[in-house]
Design a protein around this motif. Structure first.
Motif, PDB file in Angstrom:
ATOM      1  N   ARG A 122       3.581  -7.740 -11.599  1.00  0.00           N
ATOM      2  CA  ARG A 122       2.964  -8.576 -10.430  1.00  0.00           C
ATOM      3  C   ARG A 122       3.753  -8.677  -9.311  1.00  0.00           C
ATOM      4  NH1 ARG A 122       0.331 -13.314 -14.559  1.00  0.00           N
ATOM      5  NH2 ARG A 122      -1.611 -11.955 -15.015  1.00  0.00           N
ATOM      6  N   LEU A 123       3.124  -8.633  -8.459  1.00  0.00           N
ATOM      7  CA  LEU A 123       3.654  -8.705  -6.881  1.00  0.00           C
ATOM      8  C   LEU A 123       3.550 -10.025  -6.472  1.00  0.00           C
ATOM      9  CD1 LEU A 123       5.300  -6.507  -5.131  1.00  0.00           C
ATOM     10  CD2 LEU A 123       3.128  -6.569  -3.772  1.00  0.00           C
ATOM     11  N   LEU A 124       4.817 -10.477  -5.914  1.00  0.00           N
ATOM     12  CA  LEU A 124       4.422 -11.939  -5.258  1.00  0.00           C
ATOM     13  C   LEU A 124       4.077 -11.884  -3.833  1.00  0.00           C
ATOM     14  CD1 LEU A 124       8.162 -13.450  -6.300  1.00  0.00           C
ATOM     15  CD2 LEU A 124       5.859 -14.291  -7.199  1.00  0.00           C
ATOM     16  N   GLY A 125       3.339 -12.881  -3.358  1.00  0.00           N
ATOM     17  CA  GLY A 125       2.917 -12.772  -1.887  1.00  0.00           C
ATOM     18  C   GLY A 125       4.148 -13.296  -0.920  1.00  0.00           C
ATOM     19  N   VAL A 126       4.532 -12.624  -0.178  1.00  0.00           N
ATOM     20  CA  VAL A 126       5.777 -12.957   0.741  1.00  0.00           C
ATOM     21  C   VAL A 126       5.291 -13.535   1.843  1.00  0.00           C
ATOM     22  CG1 VAL A 126       8.100 -12.138   1.628  1.00  0.00           C
ATOM     23  CG2 VAL A 126       7.243 -11.309  -0.443  1.00  0.00           C
ATOM     24  N   PRO A 127       5.643 -14.593   2.516  1.00  0.00           N
ATOM     25  CA  PRO A 127       5.008 -14.975   3.827  1.00  0.00           C
ATOM     26  C   PRO A 127       4.894 -14.015   4.943  1.00  0.00           C
ATOM     27  CG  PRO A 127       6.495 -16.638   2.831  1.00  0.00           C
ATOM     28  CD  PRO A 127       6.810 -15.355   1.911  1.00  0.00           C
ATOM     29  N   GLN A 128       5.958 -13.333   5.062  1.00  0.00           N
ATOM     30  CA  GLN A 128       6.074 -12.351   6.079  1.00  0.00           C
ATOM     31  C   GLN A 128       5.380 -11.030   5.933  1.00  0.00           C
ATOM     32  OE1 GLN A 128       8.641 -13.583   4.644  1.00  0.00           O
ATOM     33  NE2 GLN A 128      10.035 -14.333   6.092  1.00  0.00           N
TER      34      GLN A 128
ATOM     35  N   SER B 138       5.901  -8.779   3.240  1.00  0.00           N
ATOM     36  CA  SER B 138       6.599  -8.156   2.296  1.00  0.00           C
ATOM     37  C   SER B 138       8.281  -8.222   2.385  1.00  0.00           C
ATOM     38  CB  SER B 138       6.566  -6.752   2.959  1.00  0.00           C
ATOM     39  OG  SER B 138       7.041  -6.324   4.185  1.00  0.00           O
ATOM     40  N   ALA B 139       8.781  -8.023   1.446  1.00  0.00           N
ATOM     41  CA  ALA B 139      10.241  -8.150   1.472  1.00  0.00           C
ATOM     42  C   ALA B 139      10.910  -7.595   2.579  1.00  0.00           C
ATOM     43  CB  ALA B 139      10.981  -7.647   0.257  1.00  0.00           C
ATOM     44  N   ALA B 140      10.377  -6.444   2.901  1.00  0.00           N
ATOM     45  CA  ALA B 140      11.022  -5.719   4.061  1.00  0.00           C
ATOM     46  C   ALA B 140      10.812  -6.690   5.613  1.00  0.00           C
ATOM     47  CB  ALA B 140      10.382  -4.055   4.270  1.00  0.00           C
ATOM     48  N   GLN B 141       9.772  -7.213   5.467  1.00  0.00           N
ATOM     49  CA  GLN B 141       9.371  -7.887   6.803  1.00  0.00           C
ATOM     50  C   GLN B 141      10.093  -9.141   6.616  1.00  0.00           C
ATOM     51  OE1 GLN B 141       5.355  -6.999   5.856  1.00  0.00           O
ATOM     52  NE2 GLN B 141       4.684  -6.995   8.150  1.00  0.00           N
ATOM     53  N   GLN B 142      10.465  -9.601   5.605  1.00  0.00           N
ATOM     54  CA  GLN B 142      11.317 -10.834   5.678  1.00  0.00           C
ATOM     55  C   GLN B 142      12.827 -10.537   5.887  1.00  0.00           C
ATOM     56  OE1 GLN B 142      11.340 -14.237   2.547  1.00  0.00           O
ATOM     57  NE2 GLN B 142      13.015 -13.118   1.595  1.00  0.00           N
ATOM     58  N   ALA B 143      13.167  -9.469   5.682  1.00  0.00           N
ATOM     59  CA  ALA B 143      14.617  -8.678   5.956  1.00  0.00           C
ATOM     60  C   ALA B 143      14.740  -8.544   7.436  1.00  0.00           C
ATOM     61  CB  ALA B 143      14.837  -7.410   5.320  1.00  0.00           C
ATOM     62  N   GLN B 144      13.168  -8.119   8.028  1.00  0.00           N
ATOM     63  CA  GLN B 144      13.589  -7.940   9.495  1.00  0.00           C
ATOM     64  C   GLN B 144      13.537  -9.209  10.206  1.00  0.00           C
ATOM     65  OE1 GLN B 144      13.592  -4.609  11.384  1.00  0.00           O
ATOM     66  NE2 GLN B 144      14.289  -6.363  12.810  1.00  0.00           N
TER      67      GLN B 144
ATOM     68  N   ARG C 203       4.360  -3.538   2.370  1.00  0.00           N
ATOM     69  CA  ARG C 203       3.842  -4.501   1.674  1.00  0.00           C
ATOM     70  C   ARG C 203       2.949  -3.619   0.755  1.00  0.00           C
ATOM     71  NH1 ARG C 203       0.156  -8.917   4.322  1.00  0.00           N
ATOM     72  NH2 ARG C 203      -0.190  -9.925   2.640  1.00  0.00           N
ATOM     73  N   LEU C 204       2.442  -2.543   1.064  1.00  0.00           N
ATOM     74  CA  LEU C 204       1.689  -1.647  -0.037  1.00  0.00           C
ATOM     75  C   LEU C 204       2.562  -0.810  -0.925  1.00  0.00           C
ATOM     76  CD1 LEU C 204      -0.874  -0.520   2.744  1.00  0.00           C
ATOM     77  CD2 LEU C 204      -1.223  -2.307   0.907  1.00  0.00           C
ATOM     78  N   ILE C 205       3.860  -0.248  -0.182  1.00  0.00           N
ATOM     79  CA  ILE C 205       4.876   0.514  -0.939  1.00  0.00           C
ATOM     80  C   ILE C 205       5.485  -0.457  -2.106  1.00  0.00           C
ATOM     81  CG2 ILE C 205       7.007   1.687  -0.574  1.00  0.00           C
ATOM     82  CD1 ILE C 205       6.290   2.240   2.356  1.00  0.00           C
ATOM     83  N   GLU C 206       5.766  -1.728  -1.739  1.00  0.00           N
ATOM     84  CA  GLU C 206       6.540  -2.596  -2.628  1.00  0.00           C
ATOM     85  C   GLU C 206       5.629  -2.803  -3.947  1.00  0.00           C
ATOM     86  OE1 GLU C 206       7.834  -6.023  -0.202  1.00  0.00           O
ATOM     87  OE2 GLU C 206       9.218  -4.879   0.927  1.00  0.00           O
ATOM     88  N   GLY C 207       4.195  -2.754  -3.845  1.00  0.00           N
ATOM     89  CA  GLY C 207       3.335  -2.823  -4.949  1.00  0.00           C
ATOM     90  C   GLY C 207       3.386  -1.409  -5.886  1.00  0.00           C
ATOM     91  N   LEU C 208       4.026  -0.485  -5.361  1.00  0.00           N
ATOM     92  CA  LEU C 208       3.986   0.823  -6.213  1.00  0.00           C
ATOM     93  C   LEU C 208       5.134   0.319  -7.301  1.00  0.00           C
ATOM     94  CD1 LEU C 208       4.384   3.611  -3.547  1.00  0.00           C
ATOM     95  CD2 LEU C 208       2.520   3.044  -5.031  1.00  0.00           C
TER      96      LEU C 208
ATOM     97  N   LEU D  68      -4.756  -3.930   3.885  1.00  0.00           N
ATOM     98  CA  LEU D  68      -5.484  -4.531   2.661  1.00  0.00           C
ATOM     99  C   LEU D  68      -5.931  -5.938   2.950  1.00  0.00           C
ATOM    100  CD1 LEU D  68      -6.450  -3.009  -0.202  1.00  0.00           C
ATOM    101  CD2 LEU D  68      -4.555  -4.297  -1.059  1.00  0.00           C
ATOM    102  N   LEU D  69      -7.132  -6.281   2.632  1.00  0.00           N
ATOM    103  CA  LEU D  69      -7.600  -7.545   2.533  1.00  0.00           C
ATOM    104  C   LEU D  69      -7.070  -8.260   1.362  1.00  0.00           C
ATOM    105  CD1 LEU D  69     -11.295  -7.191   3.791  1.00  0.00           C
ATOM    106  CD2 LEU D  69      -9.294  -8.220   5.061  1.00  0.00           C
ATOM    107  N   GLY D  70      -6.862  -9.473   1.364  1.00  0.00           N
ATOM    108  CA  GLY D  70      -6.686 -10.252   0.207  1.00  0.00           C
ATOM    109  C   GLY D  70      -8.086 -10.984  -0.600  1.00  0.00           C
ATOM    110  N   VAL D  71      -8.329 -10.418  -1.923  1.00  0.00           N
ATOM    111  CA  VAL D  71      -9.661 -10.780  -2.481  1.00  0.00           C
ATOM    112  C   VAL D  71      -9.405 -11.821  -3.138  1.00  0.00           C
ATOM    113  CG1 VAL D  71     -11.564  -9.807  -3.861  1.00  0.00           C
ATOM    114  CG2 VAL D  71     -10.327  -8.391  -2.248  1.00  0.00           C
ATOM    115  N   PRO D  72     -10.279 -12.914  -3.137  1.00  0.00           N
ATOM    116  CA  PRO D  72     -10.000 -14.094  -3.997  1.00  0.00           C
ATOM    117  C   PRO D  72      -9.646 -13.713  -5.367  1.00  0.00           C
ATOM    118  CG  PRO D  72     -11.906 -14.558  -2.288  1.00  0.00           C
ATOM    119  CD  PRO D  72     -11.331 -13.270  -2.437  1.00  0.00           C
ATOM    120  N   GLN D  73     -10.497 -13.008  -6.010  1.00  0.00           N
ATOM    121  CA  GLN D  73     -10.331 -12.789  -7.391  1.00  0.00           C
ATOM    122  C   GLN D  73      -8.966 -11.927  -7.587  1.00  0.00           C
ATOM    123  OE1 GLN D  73     -12.912 -12.156  -5.581  1.00  0.00           O
ATOM    124  NE2 GLN D  73     -14.808 -12.879  -6.534  1.00  0.00           N
TER     125      GLN D  73
END
Lengths: 229, 229
Positions: free
Chosen positions: A115-121, A123-129, A196-201, B116-121
């Motif tokens: 599972r991937l966490l939601g990062v406020p920025q 993605s982790a990369a955007q947090q780094a930036q 954000r999408l790549i980290e999900g891989l 990508l949109l966040g989907v509630p589910q």
């Protein structure tokens, strides 16, 4: 041919960081392995030297390793990413490129590695930036390469590395280093927000790996020959 | 050999749905193409028949197409997914498998197709699972196959299809259908919640495609031979 620039690897004693150090040293590049603890970094440098007799590799504290060359890899767990970036604020300087390989797996907060966490920025990369000093450019890469495969020099790699960032020039420099590792093909995946999408891989591959007891990598089909014109 | 079960395709006049209908008809399967408008579905069925002379294909309203066989593909834009699932509540019945190929691109709300949109589910697939009648099993698949490639019978495909779902049996049935299309390899990517990560592959590929003017697909390396034991 002049002296080659040193590659700094923050978190170079971890699985991914060590694999990178080993492969890039084998490709003839001078490496500065960083660790929280300089003696652990020296020990890792020694292990690189055992496998790559002519390696130019030294072990240093993270912040010192980060000053040694124009491109610095950040290969730390997400749990420690923010702390490491705080510690690097006085070390990184304008013009440097920081390659963030961090993946915000839920495992960082005792959740699942699938599972991937939601990062406020975003993605982790955007947090780094957000956290690096002004003038330091973040490039996101190396999320899908198995550390296990990277750490064994005799393992033949054959996969792609998705590279994201807002500076094409910085991405090209990182792609050039990745290309030094036989069997890795860097692919420009777009702007830094694509991280954000790549980290999900990574959690996706972990899910596949659990099912098949494998070390899966990613390849994209249908791309042109010359990816870095 | 008995008569083969019909495959229903809700949204079968769209690019992905039509490509699926064409390829599965070419593989000898009876197809029920669904559309909001039955006459448009009939027109699409006619186009399949032109390319596959012995095709068993009919055009129907979506809800009727969804009753024609045990496995139904849902190939509609995310903007229309919820509405379609509401319309299918009276049509889908216990024991059916619904294959959700929806991707919640931000383009659905006039944003970018690289986001990508966040989907509630958690994902479009999980939204589908929440909305289908009791006893209907959702499997998530087919997010990364280019509709353009699928729609041209002479295009040789060579890529993987990540399949996610909570029922291994349902996933196996879907994998069997995907395997009918030459050049597609289904890979079990884990539970339905993994769809969240898989759906992110589409905007990622769109980002890569914009950069390289390509129709990239995904392949995983390092997997065993037999993926559906």
């Amino acid at each position: 041919m002049g002296a080659q620039e040193t590659i700094g690897i923050v978190g170079g004693t971890g699985a991914l960081g060590f694999g990178l150090a080993l492969r890039l040293a084998a490709a003839g590049r001078p490496i500065a392995i960083g660790s929280r603890d300089a003696s652990r970094a020296e020990e890792a440098a020694g292990r690189v030297g055992e496998q790559v007799p002519d390696a130019q590799v030294e072990g240093l504290e993270n912040a010192e390793a980060a000053t040694k060359g124009p491109v610095v890899f950040l290969a730390v767990p997400f749990r420690a990413q923010s702390e490491n970036l705080t510690n690097l604020k006085g070390a990184l300087t304008e013009g440097q490129v920081l390659v963030d390989a961090t993946v915000p797996l839920a495992a960082a907060v005792s959740g699942r590695a699938t599972r991937l966490l939601g990062v406020p920025q975003g993605s982790a990369a955007q947090q780094a930036q957000e956290m690096v000093p002004k003038g330091v450019t973040v490039v996101s890469a190396l999320h899908t390469v198995s550390a296990a495969g990277l750490s064994k020099l005799h393992t033949q790699l054959d996969e792609d590395v998705l590279v994201a960032g807002d500076s094409r020039e910085a991405k090209s420099r990182v792609a050039e280093l990745i290309s030094l590792i036989d069997g890795l093909r860097p692919v420009d995946a777009g702007k830094l927000e694509t991280a954000r999408l790549i980290e999900g891989l990574t959690p996706l591959l972990i899910s596949v790996n659990l099912r098949y007891k494998a070390h899966a990598g990613v390849k994209l089909t249908g791309l042109p020959e010359d990816l870095w014109p």
